[in-house]
Design an enzyme around this catalytic site. Structure first.
Site, PDB file in Angstrom:
ATOM      1  N   ASN A  55      69.566 -12.933 -43.952  1.00  0.00           N
ATOM      2  CA  ASN A  55      69.492 -13.182 -45.385  1.00  0.00           C
ATOM      3  C   ASN A  55      70.007 -14.597 -45.644  1.00  0.00           C
ATOM      4  OD1 ASN A  55      69.957 -13.253 -48.213  1.00  0.00           O
ATOM      5  ND2 ASN A  55      70.135 -11.040 -48.242  1.00  0.00           N
ATOM      6  N   HIS A  96      61.798  -5.247 -48.632  1.00  0.00           N
ATOM      7  CA  HIS A  96      62.698  -5.653 -47.543  1.00  0.00           C
ATOM      8  C   HIS A  96      63.904  -4.733 -47.551  1.00  0.00           C
ATOM      9  CE1 HIS A  96      63.644  -7.958 -51.178  1.00  0.00           C
ATOM     10  NE2 HIS A  96      64.915  -8.007 -50.766  1.00  0.00           N
ATOM     11  N   HIS A 120      67.809  -4.168 -46.433  1.00  0.00           N
ATOM     12  CA  HIS A 120      69.037  -4.878 -46.074  1.00  0.00           C
ATOM     13  C   HIS A 120      69.834  -4.082 -45.044  1.00  0.00           C
ATOM     14  CE1 HIS A 120      68.886  -7.834 -49.404  1.00  0.00           C
ATOM     15  NE2 HIS A 120      68.185  -6.879 -49.988  1.00  0.00           N
TER      16      HIS A 120
END
Length: 183
Positions: free
Chosen positions: A72, A142, A144
């Site tokens: 990230n 997406h 995490h």
């Protein structure tokens, strides 16, 4: 330092408080939503663009057939990575069975690799579906994977409103990518 009771109103700039400020103007691009796709179109999508870059420049840790893992760019914690489908799709139910399976496998492997590299005490795993749910880039799904340690949310983010990252993203990416190849 001035005591809060001694603070006086400043003309035109608001009322001062007891908080110190760490200015991070580089984050304004994120706040303004620069490079975020507005809709379902993949033009301008950073997750669609990054796969065209080499792995080091794109902070890509590993590539699969239908998904890839990358760090990230705005991490919550050290080693915060994401698993992303190549296909520009917004919602989890819209993934194919193969994409869903590989996303789950990459998530498991990301946890294993992070444990090998940095021995976190736990993880936050999840995805925000839609802008209202907190998705920074809602148009491209997406997931995490956020390593957690006891005390990682200590006084710095709570009182100092500052995140401490002990390593440059490029260094973290290299450690994770090397460990990924070995698993």
């Amino acid at each position: 330092m001035t005591e809060p009771s001694e603070l006086v109103e400043q003309q035109g700039v608001g009322i001062p408080d007891a908080l110190q400020r760490l200015w991070t103007p580089h984050r304004m691009a994120y706040i303004k939503g620069e490079n975020k796709p507005d809709d379902d179109a993949s033009e301008g999508c950073p997750f669609c663009k990054v796969v065209e870059m080499d792995d080091e420049a794109g902070l890509i840790i590993a590539r699969g057939e239908s998904v890839y893992a990358l760090l990230n760019l705005y991490p919550y914690n050290p080693g915060h990575l994401m698993v992303v489908p190549y296909r520009h799709v917004a919602l989890y139910p819209d993934l194919t069975v193969a994409e869903t399976l590989e996303l789950a496998e990459f998530t498991q492997r990301a946890m294993t690799v992070a444990r090998d590299v940095s021995a976190p005490h736990g993880f936050n795993i999840g995805m925000n579906q839609g802008v209202i749910a907190g998705a920074g880039i809602a148009a491209h799904l997406h997931q995490h994977v956020v390593p957690r340690w006891g005390g990682d949310a200590n006084f710095m983010p709570v009182i100092g409103h500052t995140k401490v990252l002990p390593q440059l993203l490029a260094e973290t990416r290299n450690l994770l990518a090397e460990a990924w190849r070995k698993t």
